[in-house]
Each structure stands twice: as structure tokens, then as C-alpha cells.
Design a protein around this motif. Structure first.
Motif, PDB file in Angstrom:
ATOM      1  N   SER A  40     -71.153 -31.350  16.106  1.00 47.88           N
ATOM      2  CA  SER A  40     -71.837 -32.380  15.327  1.00 47.88           C
ATOM      3  C   SER A  40     -70.976 -33.634  15.201  1.00 47.88           C
ATOM      4  O   SER A  40     -69.746 -33.593  15.273  1.00 47.88           O
ATOM      5  N   THR A  41     -71.643 -34.749  15.002  1.00 47.59           N
ATOM      6  CA  THR A  41     -70.950 -36.047  14.913  1.00 47.59           C
ATOM      7  C   THR A  41     -71.334 -36.807  13.646  1.00 47.59           C
ATOM      8  O   THR A  41     -71.192 -38.024  13.577  1.00 47.59           O
ATOM      9  N   VAL A  42     -71.825 -36.101  12.637  1.00 50.29           N
ATOM     10  CA  VAL A  42     -72.294 -36.759  11.413  1.00 50.29           C
ATOM     11  C   VAL A  42     -71.504 -36.292  10.183  1.00 50.29           C
ATOM     12  O   VAL A  42     -71.956 -36.450   9.049  1.00 50.29           O
ATOM     13  N   ASN A  43     -70.338 -35.746  10.398  1.00 49.99           N
ATOM     14  CA  ASN A  43     -69.546 -35.223   9.282  1.00 49.99           C
ATOM     15  C   ASN A  43     -68.813 -36.355   8.562  1.00 49.99           C
ATOM     16  O   ASN A  43     -68.234 -37.245   9.195  1.00 49.99           O
ATOM     17  N   GLU A  44     -68.845 -36.298   7.236  1.00 47.87           N
ATOM     18  CA  GLU A  44     -68.221 -37.329   6.420  1.00 47.87           C
ATOM     19  C   GLU A  44     -67.292 -36.703   5.389  1.00 47.87           C
ATOM     20  O   GLU A  44     -67.481 -35.541   4.983  1.00 47.87           O
ATOM     21  N   LEU A  45     -66.314 -37.465   4.963  1.00 48.58           N
ATOM     22  CA  LEU A  45     -65.420 -37.016   3.899  1.00 48.58           C
ATOM     23  C   LEU A  45     -66.214 -36.771   2.624  1.00 48.58           C
ATOM     24  O   LEU A  45     -67.078 -37.556   2.258  1.00 48.58           O
ATOM     25  N   LEU A  46     -65.940 -35.659   1.963  1.00 53.34           N
ATOM     26  CA  LEU A  46     -66.561 -35.234   0.706  1.00 53.34           C
ATOM     27  C   LEU A  46     -68.000 -34.769   0.885  1.00 53.34           C
ATOM     28  O   LEU A  46     -68.756 -34.685  -0.099  1.00 53.34           O
ATOM     29  N   GLN A  47     -68.401 -34.444   2.114  1.00 53.93           N
ATOM     30  CA  GLN A  47     -69.740 -33.891   2.301  1.00 53.93           C
ATOM     31  C   GLN A  47     -69.817 -32.525   1.626  1.00 53.93           C
ATOM     32  O   GLN A  47     -68.842 -31.815   1.489  1.00 53.93           O
ATOM     33  N   GLY A  48     -70.998 -32.133   1.212  1.00 50.78           N
ATOM     34  CA  GLY A  48     -71.186 -30.863   0.520  1.00 50.78           C
ATOM     35  C   GLY A  48     -71.369 -31.059  -0.974  1.00 50.78           C
ATOM     36  O   GLY A  48     -71.671 -32.152  -1.461  1.00 50.78           O
ATOM     37  N   LYS A  49     -71.180 -29.994  -1.729  1.00 45.90           N
ATOM     38  CA  LYS A  49     -71.338 -30.036  -3.183  1.00 45.90           C
ATOM     39  C   LYS A  49     -70.230 -30.872  -3.796  1.00 45.90           C
ATOM     40  O   LYS A  49     -69.047 -30.622  -3.567  1.00 45.90           O
ATOM     41  N   LYS A  50     -70.584 -31.879  -4.580  1.00 52.62           N
ATOM     42  CA  LYS A  50     -69.602 -32.789  -5.157  1.00 52.62           C
ATOM     43  C   LYS A  50     -68.879 -32.119  -6.325  1.00 52.62           C
ATOM     44  O   LYS A  50     -69.505 -31.681  -7.297  1.00 52.62           O
ATOM     45  N   GLU A  76     -65.673 -30.320 -12.847  1.00 54.12           N
ATOM     46  CA  GLU A  76     -67.041 -30.815 -12.939  1.00 54.12           C
ATOM     47  C   GLU A  76     -67.767 -30.586 -11.625  1.00 54.12           C
ATOM     48  O   GLU A  76     -67.314 -31.007 -10.562  1.00 54.12           O
ATOM     49  N   ALA A  77     -68.904 -29.900 -11.684  1.00 55.84           N
ATOM     50  CA  ALA A  77     -69.740 -29.639 -10.511  1.00 55.84           C
ATOM     51  C   ALA A  77     -71.186 -29.492 -10.959  1.00 55.84           C
ATOM     52  O   ALA A  77     -71.467 -28.817 -11.962  1.00 55.84           O
ATOM     53  N   ASP A  78     -72.073 -30.122 -10.220  1.00 59.45           N
ATOM     54  CA  ASP A  78     -73.505 -30.071 -10.528  1.00 59.45           C
ATOM     55  C   ASP A  78     -73.791 -30.506 -11.966  1.00 59.45           C
ATOM     56  O   ASP A  78     -74.674 -29.957 -12.643  1.00 59.45           O
ATOM     57  N   GLY A  79     -73.032 -31.485 -12.450  1.00 59.82           N
ATOM     58  CA  GLY A  79     -73.263 -32.010 -13.786  1.00 59.82           C
ATOM     59  C   GLY A  79     -72.732 -31.153 -14.910  1.00 59.82           C
ATOM     60  O   GLY A  79     -72.891 -31.495 -16.088  1.00 59.82           O
ATOM     61  N   VAL A  80     -72.103 -30.025 -14.592  1.00 60.72           N
ATOM     62  CA  VAL A  80     -71.557 -29.122 -15.613  1.00 60.72           C
ATOM     63  C   VAL A  80     -70.044 -29.306 -15.672  1.00 60.72           C
ATOM     64  O   VAL A  80     -69.356 -29.255 -14.650  1.00 60.72           O
ATOM     65  N   VAL A  81     -69.531 -29.532 -16.889  1.00 59.42           N
ATOM     66  CA  VAL A  81     -68.099 -29.761 -17.091  1.00 59.42           C
ATOM     67  C   VAL A  81     -67.511 -28.587 -17.857  1.00 59.42           C
ATOM     68  O   VAL A  81     -68.041 -28.178 -18.899  1.00 59.42           O
TER      69      VAL A  81
END
Length: 558
Positions: free
Chosen positions: A490-500, A532-537
């Protein structure tokens, strides 16, 4: 004539081995203790130290006694009273020596040549932690006891051994890590202690021999660190100790290091294990090579090149079949035979450190795992990372006030390989950064010391693109890069891709130095980790009170 030349060369070598004087003990691999030495060596350009390979080894310009003196920093003390008839004066002098520079037990040869010395120290880490919100059910403890013995035989041979026995309870995020990876961070496998605790032990040691001032060889079980920052993107002391052989050659302004290590995957290794016998784990060999050069006037600039290769994991009988290229000591000559994209996991890197104004140090690091297609930054094989940091010693002309800022960034899938057994790891932990990959991070340190008291403020903030169920987004180096979410090419990978995910670690520590020989200190601190993930701290502040011999780095900030 040729025979005469060979004979002459052999005689010169024997003469060096016989008459050369060398120092060869290792300095402790601990940031808290080394920062004062960093500040002093910046001022004293006569101290020739290639700092990007740690632990440092003694040289004629920088010895273990100098290291203790730099950390103690003041010399206006007197430990007189040893010959006094009064017991209290003798006891006070003994305590003074143990506090300032002596090990707990010291054995010295009394002859003129002083050919033997042995030092023995107790090791400990006792800590009690409770949540600042008053929840007493969440109280935590650390109970570590150990012993360390080290010394010299003659002026060419040194040795050290240490053993630690531990019981501890941890915060929920460390508990989750322990249970998932089956190891305590940096300290190896565990067994259950009571209902919610962990019991584990670790040992390390080495023998060190310097036949001459320009060459040292070591064989041992321990950790290493490449770079000048708090983190290393190449090789760090994040994981567990490993067996190693290290060869260090110094010549003028250059230092060349060959490091051979036996690493381990915590998966079963070998088929024919007798009943009631502890299982074997699969071994993998690693070879790391580094060359460092001090350049320009007063050697203010240090440049370092690095190469590391993790070779094929052991076969079904847990045997490794290594060829000449593994033992080849000349860096970069084995790599063309395999390339960066081969089944063997190869990594290239570079570090630099630039010192100026006798108070400021700029440092950085670059890691190249694989190179993707040209002009295609999103290529999954574009596995790179970099570090940039600065240290300001004796800031604003305030003695012992040291500031540090560091930025780290690593792209997705770095350190991972097609074969998950070949990843850049040991004992279920990353060999480089504890966050793995697909992250960016900022760190800030403030250190201040006044005589025997110290204060440290640490702030860490990181953003990461985390994996989720059945989605390999590039943060987990234990997942195959061929199972990447967008495909193997693949050629569309970006830094911080995935669950923030956002992680913040904060700590304020105040302490008092009890013994400089072992960096034994008593401290009180307040720390907090915010996740913090998915709005939960989540995260709670903890108050910690402890007594510790700080001779190693333990990383809880991930």
C-alpha cells in the motif's frame, strides 16, 4: 623479510599487552546519575568520551572515581576521625566516607602495586505509593533487595555482578502490560505474588579486559543504549538484559564498537523438551556495529553511524545456523548480501551531538528500517524515524540547573517484519522505543541539584495511531508488516493512522542522596499518567515515597 616483519609486529603486540595501562569498568546506565557528568564533560574538553554508546567504559581521561566526584560535585568535606579514640568520631568518619565516595564493603590489596580490589554494595528499591484522591485500596508497593559486587584484578581486568529479587504491585496500565506481554517492563518474566502482585528476579554482570588502552573486550549479560537522548530509536535499555560480547576499539578521535547479542522470543523453542522441565524459548542472534568520530576543534561535534541486523530465528531444535556475515566485524560489508528488505531484519542509523557555548548540546538521531518507492511518502515500506533534542546545562548561569527537550517520531510499521519472530524486539519488548512505532512524542526535563538534594520535573506527551481489533495500523512491531490494514504494498499510509491515542506522563520528584557510590537516594514524588482514547480519559495522580539505588533506567512512561 616478511617473517621478520611478522615477528616484529608480534613482539610489539606482546609488549602492549604486558605494559599497557587501561581502565575498563562500566559506568551505571542511569540518566539521573549521568546528567551531572554530561554537564562537567561539556566544560572539560580534555575528557574524551564517545557518549553515543552506553554504558560508557572507563578511559585514561575519565574513570569511575571521576564519575562519583562529578556527581558529588563538592570537595569541601572532611572525613577525619578514623584514628580517634572516641567511637562516635570513628563512626561518623565511616558514615562520611560511605556517603561521599566509598562502597559499603571495600577490599583492597595493601601492597605497593595494589593489584586487586573488590567492592560490595547492597541494592534496594522500597517504594510505597497511594492515589492522591485518598483511595487506600489502590496503594502500591515495590520491594526490591539485591547485591552488587565489582572490582579490578591488576590494571587490565575488571568484573561486576549483580542480582535483584523483586515483589511489586502496579498501576492498572502496567498490570495490563504485564499480563499481556508476560514480562515486567525492563525486568523480565514474572510469577504471581499473593493476589495482585508480581514476583520476579534479574541478574546481570560482565568481565572486561583491556590488553591495551586502545582496545577493550567484554563478555556479559546486560543492556546497551545508542544515542545521546532520553530515548533511542536504534538500540535502548528498554527491554530485558541479554547475553553479549562487546569489542571496543579506540584510535585517536574514533571509536568503533562491535556488539554481538543473543536475543529471545518468548515463544516455545525446541521440540523435544523432557517432561517436568521448564520450556525453552526461541533464540535469535543480533549483531550491532557502531563507529563514532569526534570532529573539529575541541571535538565539539560527534557523528555516529550504526548498523544492526537480527538474524534468522532458531530452527525447531532451537539451533541457529550462522554464517560468516554474522561474525564479520566490518560494518556495511554484510548488508549488501541481504539488503534492507530481506528476511533478516536490518536497520541503519546515524546520531550526532554538537556542543557549543560550554552549556548547550544539540543532538539527534535517524533510523532507516526500509526504504519505500521514490516520491511515495505513503509507501508501507517507508519505515523511518528521527529524533531531535537539546540540553541546556547550568541554565541561565545557575549551577546544576539542567534543561532538556526532546522530540521523537517514528513512521508506521518501522521495526516490524514479514516474519514476526524477526522483529526488533527481545523478551516481548521493543529494542528501541517503548511505544513501538507510528507515534510522535515530546519530552521535557528540568533537573536541579544543590549539594546532596535534587529535584526533577518530567513531562512527556505522545500521540499514537494505535491498532485495534483485526486492524494492524503500524504501531505494534509484533504484528507482521505483511498484514498491514491497507495491504502489503500500500502507498496510503500516514503517521498516526489508526485509533487516535494521546498519552501524557507527568512527574515531580524531590530527593536526597544517601550514598554516591551506588546512587542510593531517598525521594518523594507525585506522578500522573493520562491516557485518552475514543474520547475517554483515564488516569490518577499517585504520591510515591521511596528509597532506591538508582543504577539502571526503568521506563514507566509509555
Amino acid at each position: 623479510m616478511k617473517k621478520l616483519k611478522n615477528t616484529t609486529a608480534l613482539m610489539v603486540l606482546l609488549l602492549l599487552v604486558k605494559t599497557g595501562t587501561a581502565q575498563q569498568k562500566n559506568f551505571p546506565l542511569n540518566r539521573q546519575w549521568s546528567i551531572e557528568s554530561d554537564a562537567e564533560t561539556l566544560l572539560d574538553t580534555s575528557v574524551r568520551l564517545h557518549s553515543a554508546m552506553k554504558p560508557w567504559i572507563e578511559t585514561a581521561h575519565f574513570q569511575y572515581s571521576d564519575y562519583i566526584a562529578m556527581n558529588r560535585d563538592y570537595a569541601n568535606f572532611s572525613c577525619s576521625g578514623d584514628t580517634s579514640a572516641k567511637f562516635m568520631k570513628r563512626a561518623g568518619a565511616w558514615c562520611c566516607r560511605k556517603h561521599h565516595f566509598e562502597p559499603f564493603v571495600a577490599v583492597r590489596h595493601s601492597g605497593e602495586d595494589a593489584w586487586f580490589n573488590l567492592s560490595i554494595d547492597p541494592l534496594m528499591h522500597f517504594e510505597y505509593s497511594k492515589r492522591a484522591d485518598g483511595d487506600t485500596s489502590a496503594a502500591l508497593i515495590k520491594n526490591t533487595r539485591g547485591i552488587r559486587a565489582y572490582g579490578d584484578i591488576g590494571n587490565k581486568f575488571s568484573f561486576e555482578t549483580s542480582f535483584w529479587e523483586n515483589q511489586a504491585t502496579y498501576e492498572p496500565y502496567i498490570v495490563a502490560f504485564n499480563n499481556y506481554y508476560k514480562v515486567v517492563p525492563g525486568q523480565g518474566r514474572w510469577k504471581r505474588f499473593k493476589t495482585n502482585g508480581y514476583d520476579f528476579a534479574m541478574a546481570s554482570g560482565y568481565v572486561s579486559y583491556s590488553p591495551c588502552r586502545k582496545f577493550n573486550m567484554q563478555f556479559g549479560h546486560g543492556k546497551h543504549f545508542v544515542g545521546d537522548g532520553y530515548r533511542s530509536l536504534l538500540l535502548s535499555d528498554n527491554g530485558f538484559s541479554y547475553p553479549y560480547a562487546r569489542f571496543t576499539t579506540r584510535w585517536r578521535s574514533f571509536q568503533y564498537t562491535n556488539l554481538y547479542a543473543s536475543l529471545m522470543n518468548l515463544v516455545p523453542g525446541g521440540n523435544n523438551i523432557p517432561p517436568a522441565t521448564e520450556r525453552l524459548f526461541q533464540k535469535k542472534a543480533a549483531a550491532f556495529h557502531q563507529i563514532s568520530a569526534s570532529l573539529f576543534k575541541k571535538k565539539r561535534l560527534q557523528l555516529t553511524l550504526f548498523q544492526g541486523i537480527i538474524w534468522d530465528a532458531a530452527d525447531t531444535n532451537n539451533r541457529q545456523h550462522l554464517n560468516f556475515h554474522y561474525f564479520n566485524p566490518v560494518m556495511f560489508t554484510s548488508l549488501p548480501a541481504y539488503g534492507l528488505n530481506s528476511a533478516r531484519n536490518a536497520i541503519l542509523g546515524a546520531s550526532f551531538k554538537w556542543r557549543f557555548m560550554r552549556s548547550i548540546e544539540i543532538y539527534g538521531q535517524y533510523v532507516l528500517d526500509e526504504k519505500g518507492k521514490k516520491n511515495t511518502p505513503g509507501d508501507i515500506h517507508n519505515k523511518t524515524g528521527f529524533q531531535l533534542g537539546a540540553k541546556y546545562f547550568n541554565a541561565f548561569r545557575i549551577r546544576h540547573l539542567h534543561l532538556q527537550y526532546e522530540y521523537n517520531q517514528v513512521r508506521p510499521y518501522t521495526y516490524a517484519t514479514r516474519d514476526t519472530l524477526q522483529n526488533w524486539s527481545h523478551y516481548n519488548q521493543a529494542l528501541a522505543h517503548p511505544l513501538g512505532a507510528n507515534f510522535r512524542e515530546q519530552l521535557v526535563f528540568v533537573n536541579y541539584k544543590i549539594r546532596d538534594f535534587y529535584i526533577e520535573l518530567k513531562y512527556m506527551n505522545a500521540q499514537q495511531g494505535a491498532d485495534s481489533t483485526s486492524k494492524s495500523m503500524g504501531s505494534d512491531l509484533f504484528a507482521s508488516d505483511h498484514s498491514g490494514y491497507f495491504g502489503v504494498n500500500s502507498t496510503v499510509n500516514e503517521l498516526l493512522q489508526g485509533k487516535k491515542v494521546a498519552i501524557t506522563n507527568q512527574e515531580l520528584r524531590v530527593g536526597y542522596m544517601v550514598s554516591y557510590a551506588t546512587n542510593l537516594n531517598v525521594y518523594v514524588s507525585i506522578s500522573k499518567r493520562i491516557y485518552e482514547a475514543d474520547g475517554v480519559v483515564t488516569g490518577y495522580p499517585y504520591i510515591n515515597l521511596g528509597l532506591r539505588t538508582s543504577l539502571q533506567n526503568l521506563y514507566w512512561d509509555f
